[in-house]
Enzyme design. Structure first.
Site, PDB file in Angstrom:
ATOM      1  N   HIS A   1      18.721  -4.234   0.804  1.00  0.00           N
ATOM      2  CA  HIS A   1      18.968  -4.078  -0.631  1.00  0.00           C
ATOM      3  C   HIS A   1      20.293  -3.381  -0.942  1.00  0.00           C
ATOM      4  O   HIS A   1      20.466  -2.858  -2.035  1.00  0.00           O
ATOM      5  CB  HIS A   1      17.795  -3.338  -1.297  1.00  0.00           C
ATOM      6  CG  HIS A   1      16.537  -4.143  -1.331  1.00  0.00           C
ATOM      7  ND1 HIS A   1      15.277  -3.601  -1.523  1.00  0.00           N
ATOM      8  CD2 HIS A   1      16.338  -5.479  -1.215  1.00  0.00           C
ATOM      9  CE1 HIS A   1      14.367  -4.563  -1.512  1.00  0.00           C
ATOM     10  NE2 HIS A   1      14.984  -5.714  -1.318  1.00  0.00           N
TER      11      HIS A   1
ATOM     12  N   ALA B   1       5.385  10.477   6.395  1.00  0.00           N
ATOM     13  CA  ALA B   1       6.144   9.881   7.505  1.00  0.00           C
ATOM     14  C   ALA B   1       6.776  10.948   8.389  1.00  0.00           C
ATOM     15  O   ALA B   1       6.814  10.807   9.616  1.00  0.00           O
ATOM     16  CB  ALA B   1       7.222   8.958   6.946  1.00  0.00           C
TER      17      ALA B   1
HETATM   18  C1  BJW Z   1       5.333   7.836   1.571  1.00  0.00           C
HETATM   19  C2  BJW Z   1       5.782   9.125   1.393  1.00  0.00           C
HETATM   20  C3  BJW Z   1       5.914   9.872   2.546  1.00  0.00           C
HETATM   21  C4  BJW Z   1       5.709   8.287  -0.522  1.00  0.00           C
HETATM   22  N1  BJW Z   1       5.607   9.317   3.729  1.00  0.00           N
HETATM   23  N2  BJW Z   1       5.034   7.317   2.742  1.00  0.00           N
HETATM   24  C5  BJW Z   1       6.474 -12.865  -7.201  1.00  0.00           C
HETATM   25  C6  BJW Z   1       6.366 -13.149  -5.862  1.00  0.00           C
HETATM   26  C7  BJW Z   1       7.452 -12.992  -5.019  1.00  0.00           C
HETATM   27  C8  BJW Z   1       8.648 -12.533  -5.518  1.00  0.00           C
HETATM   28  C9  BJW Z   1       8.748 -12.251  -6.838  1.00  0.00           C
HETATM   29  C10 BJW Z   1       7.686 -12.423  -7.667  1.00  0.00           C
HETATM   30  N3  BJW Z   1       8.086 -12.076  -8.909  1.00  0.00           N
HETATM   31  C11 BJW Z   1       9.365 -11.687  -8.861  1.00  0.00           C
HETATM   32  C12 BJW Z   1       9.790 -11.797  -7.617  1.00  0.00           C
HETATM   33  C13 BJW Z   1      11.090 -11.469  -7.117  1.00  0.00           C
HETATM   34  C14 BJW Z   1      11.400  -9.996  -7.020  1.00  0.00           C
HETATM   35  C15 BJW Z   1      10.160  -9.208  -6.614  1.00  0.00           C
HETATM   36  O1  BJW Z   1       9.824  -9.065  -5.469  1.00  0.00           O
HETATM   37  N4  BJW Z   1       9.455  -8.648  -7.594  1.00  0.00           N
HETATM   38  C16 BJW Z   1       8.186  -7.956  -7.357  1.00  0.00           C
HETATM   39  C17 BJW Z   1       8.355  -6.456  -7.653  1.00  0.00           C
HETATM   40  C18 BJW Z   1       7.142  -8.589  -8.191  1.00  0.00           C
HETATM   41  N5  BJW Z   1      12.396  -9.925  -5.988  1.00  0.00           N
HETATM   42  C19 BJW Z   1      13.683 -10.085  -6.281  1.00  0.00           C
HETATM   43  O2  BJW Z   1      14.101 -10.246  -7.398  1.00  0.00           O
HETATM   44  C20 BJW Z   1      14.630 -10.076  -5.083  1.00  0.00           C
HETATM   45  N6  BJW Z   1      15.502 -11.175  -5.098  1.00  0.00           N
HETATM   46  C21 BJW Z   1      15.055 -12.434  -5.056  1.00  0.00           C
HETATM   47  O3  BJW Z   1      13.881 -12.707  -5.016  1.00  0.00           O
HETATM   48  O4  BJW Z   1      16.071 -13.343  -5.004  1.00  0.00           O
HETATM   49  C22 BJW Z   1      15.734 -14.733  -5.053  1.00  0.00           C
HETATM   50  C23 BJW Z   1      15.932 -15.173  -6.433  1.00  0.00           C
HETATM   51  C24 BJW Z   1      17.199 -15.481  -6.834  1.00  0.00           C
HETATM   52  C25 BJW Z   1      17.393 -15.947  -8.118  1.00  0.00           C
HETATM   53  C26 BJW Z   1      16.321 -16.046  -9.006  1.00  0.00           C
HETATM   54  C27 BJW Z   1      15.049 -15.689  -8.596  1.00  0.00           C
HETATM   55  C28 BJW Z   1      14.854 -15.255  -7.294  1.00  0.00           C
HETATM   56  C29 BJW Z   1      15.504  -8.848  -5.123  1.00  0.00           C
HETATM   57  C30 BJW Z   1      14.737  -7.598  -5.010  1.00  0.00           C
HETATM   58  C31 BJW Z   1      15.667  -6.408  -5.114  1.00  0.00           C
HETATM   59  C32 BJW Z   1      14.901  -5.127  -5.193  1.00  0.00           C
HETATM   60  N7  BJW Z   1      15.794  -4.094  -5.520  1.00  0.00           N
HETATM   61  C33 BJW Z   1      15.322  -2.745  -5.650  1.00  0.00           C
HETATM   62  C34 BJW Z   1      16.520  -2.067  -6.332  1.00  0.00           C
HETATM   63  C35 BJW Z   1      16.318  -0.931  -7.208  1.00  0.00           C
HETATM   64  C36 BJW Z   1      17.597  -0.447  -7.777  1.00  0.00           C
HETATM   65  C37 BJW Z   1      18.122   0.779  -7.109  1.00  0.00           C
HETATM   66  O5  BJW Z   1      17.720   1.187  -6.025  1.00  0.00           O
HETATM   67  O6  BJW Z   1      18.967   1.371  -7.707  1.00  0.00           O
HETATM   68  O7  BJW Z   1      15.044  -2.159  -4.365  1.00  0.00           O
HETATM   69  S1  BJW Z   1      13.748  -2.634  -6.462  1.00  0.00           S
HETATM   70  C38 BJW Z   1      13.120  -1.279  -5.511  1.00  0.00           C
HETATM   71  O8  BJW Z   1      11.920  -1.726  -4.803  1.00  0.00           O
HETATM   72  C39 BJW Z   1      14.187  -0.992  -4.448  1.00  0.00           C
HETATM   73  C40 BJW Z   1      13.354  -0.873  -3.210  1.00  0.00           C
HETATM   74  O9  BJW Z   1      14.158  -1.139  -2.069  1.00  0.00           O
HETATM   75  C41 BJW Z   1      12.254  -1.877  -3.421  1.00  0.00           C
HETATM   76  C42 BJW Z   1      11.026  -1.630  -2.572  1.00  0.00           C
HETATM   77  O10 BJW Z   1      10.431  -0.427  -2.903  1.00  0.00           O
HETATM   78  P1  BJW Z   1       9.791   0.498  -1.776  1.00  0.00           P
HETATM   79  O11 BJW Z   1      10.851   0.914  -0.853  1.00  0.00           O
HETATM   80  O12 BJW Z   1       8.620  -0.163  -1.211  1.00  0.00           O
HETATM   81  O13 BJW Z   1       9.404   1.787  -2.620  1.00  0.00           O
HETATM   82  P2  BJW Z   1       8.090   2.072  -3.496  1.00  0.00           P
HETATM   83  O14 BJW Z   1       8.430   3.179  -4.411  1.00  0.00           O
HETATM   84  O15 BJW Z   1       7.562   0.843  -4.074  1.00  0.00           O
HETATM   85  O16 BJW Z   1       7.030   2.570  -2.430  1.00  0.00           O
HETATM   86  C43 BJW Z   1       7.166   3.810  -1.752  1.00  0.00           C
HETATM   87  C44 BJW Z   1       6.004   3.959  -0.808  1.00  0.00           C
HETATM   88  O17 BJW Z   1       6.186   5.138  -0.059  1.00  0.00           O
HETATM   89  C45 BJW Z   1       4.652   4.074  -1.511  1.00  0.00           C
HETATM   90  O18 BJW Z   1       3.741   3.179  -0.893  1.00  0.00           O
HETATM   91  C46 BJW Z   1       4.231   5.536  -1.272  1.00  0.00           C
HETATM   92  O19 BJW Z   1       2.836   5.685  -1.105  1.00  0.00           O
HETATM   93  C47 BJW Z   1       4.958   5.829   0.015  1.00  0.00           C
HETATM   94  N8  BJW Z   1       5.296   7.219   0.247  1.00  0.00           N
HETATM   95  N9  BJW Z   1       5.980   9.311  -0.006  1.00  0.00           N
HETATM   96  C48 BJW Z   1       5.159   8.015   3.739  1.00  0.00           C
HETATM   97  N10 BJW Z   1       6.314  11.150   2.465  1.00  0.00           N
END
Ligand code: BJW
Ligand code: ZN
Length: 250
Positions: free
Chosen positions: A120, A231
């Site tokens: 990302h 973690a």
């Molecule tokens: C602990 C802890 C500790 C806490 N120890 N654990 C339906 C199906 C499939 C896909 C889609 C869909 N609808 C829409 C989509 C597409 C979309 C998507 O996936 N959306 C879903 C949310 C529904 N995806 C996209 O748009 C991607 N691109 C794409 O699909 O391109 C193709 C396309 C092109 C043109 C048109 C259409 C499609 C791009 C995705 C980009 C995501 N970007 C972000 C950026 C944020 C901005 C920023 O950072 O400034 O990336 S979103 C955000 O979520 C960030 C993260 O990398 C990402 C994942 O989150 P993560 O890392 O899992 O964090 P959390 O907060 O969710 O979870 C934290 C976890 O830690 C929790 O479980 C806690 O319990 C745990 N935790 N403390 C261990 N101490």
């Protein structure tokens, strides 16, 4: 923690030669960087569609930049925690260690991990939306909205919703996921695609899947062993090699 499962996972780890860590925001939570989802997640207070979306950046670049400047400061002040360090330390023990991260904070590299695929993007890089020129931290941070020499808007090199992931990092991540013995999911909710596909590639290819998280997630059902805890506490324990097992030492 389930002791029997813990021993099983440790044994699998001790007999493995390649390991992939697939990490999310939770791995950096103990470094003081907020997660997105969950009780303390930033998106319980802020709207992702306003901040992580290109159309909105064009409509309101000042707001988006204010948010990223704040995030840059938080990241600059943060340090790798015991989870990042345990992952980096694993390089001494396994033939192949790959970190596939959704995080943009650079903490895996700062901890010493060598093979890191950032799906990302990275908050330390920026680029011009008009001509594509890359800027690192050499942008004028005093500007409300940094501009390129060509006059175009500069944006952070972070993958926003609806945007493609970096192609080669995605391909290399898929190859690593399909070819590892152990796949460890750390601190991710596993709801963002296509990044979360890595878990399915590893599962399809027969890897032993371990999950480390403070709570159950959408992908817990795919794990052979799930350990619920921070973690920074679980990983150092899990990755310690048994004293009498040297087969993975380089
Ligand atoms: C602990 C802890 C500790 C806490 N120890 N654990 C339906 C199906 C499939 C896909 C889609 C869909 N609808 C829409 C989509 C597409 C979309 C998507 O996936 N959306 C879903 C949310 C529904 N995806 C996209 O748009 C991607 N691109 C794409 O699909 O391109 C193709 C396309 C092109 C043109 C048109 C259409 C499609 C791009 C995705 C980009 C995501 N970007 C972000 C950026 C944020 C901005 C920023 O950072 O400034 O990336 S979103 C955000 O979520 C960030 C993260 O990398 C990402 C994942 O989150 P993560 O890392 O899992 O964090 P959390 O907060 O969710 O979870 C934290 C976890 O830690 C929790 O479980 C806690 O319990 C745990 N935790 N403390 C261990 N101490
Ligand atoms: Zn430009």
């Amino acid at each position: 923690m389930n002791d029997e499962k813990f021993q099983e996972a440790k044994e699998k780890i001790n007999n493995a030669s390649s390991i992939v860590f697939f990490t999310g925001a939770g791995v950096s939570a103990e470094s003081g960087i907020a997660t997105f989802r969950g009780v303390d997640g930033i998106w319980t207070k802020l709207k992702p569609e306003e901040l992580a979306n290109f159309d909105n950046f064009l409509k309101n670049p000042e707001m988006v930049w204010a948010w990223y400047k704040y995030r840059k400061e938080v990241v600059n002040e943060s340090k790798p925690n015991p989870a990042h360090l345990a992952i980096a330390e694993a390089q001494k023990r396994f033939t192949e260690v790959t970190v596939i991260t959704q995080n943009i904070d650079n903490l895996h590299r700062r901890a010493g991990s060598k093979t890191v695929y950032e799906l990302h993007g990275n908050i330390q890089r920026n680029y011009c939306v008009k001509c594509g020129t890359f800027y690192n931290n050499d942008i004028d941070i005093e500007d409300k909205v940094p501009k390129c020499k060509c006059g175009g808007l500069i944006r952070p090199d972070i993958v926003w919703f609806g945007e493609m992931l970096p192609e080669s990092e995605f391909e290399l991540s898929e190859i690593a996921s399909r070819n590892c013995d152990i796949f460890v999911i750390v601190g991710t909710s596993g709801v963002v695609y296509p990044a979360a596909n890595m878990i399915f590639y590893a599962k399809e290819s027969g890897a032993y899947i371990i999950e480390v998280n403070i709570e159950r997630t959408e992908v817990s059902y795919l794990a052979n062993a799930s350990f619920f805890g921070k973690a920074g506490t679980v990983l150092p324990r899990l990755l310690e090699l048994d004293d009498n097992s040297g087969q993975n030492l380089l």
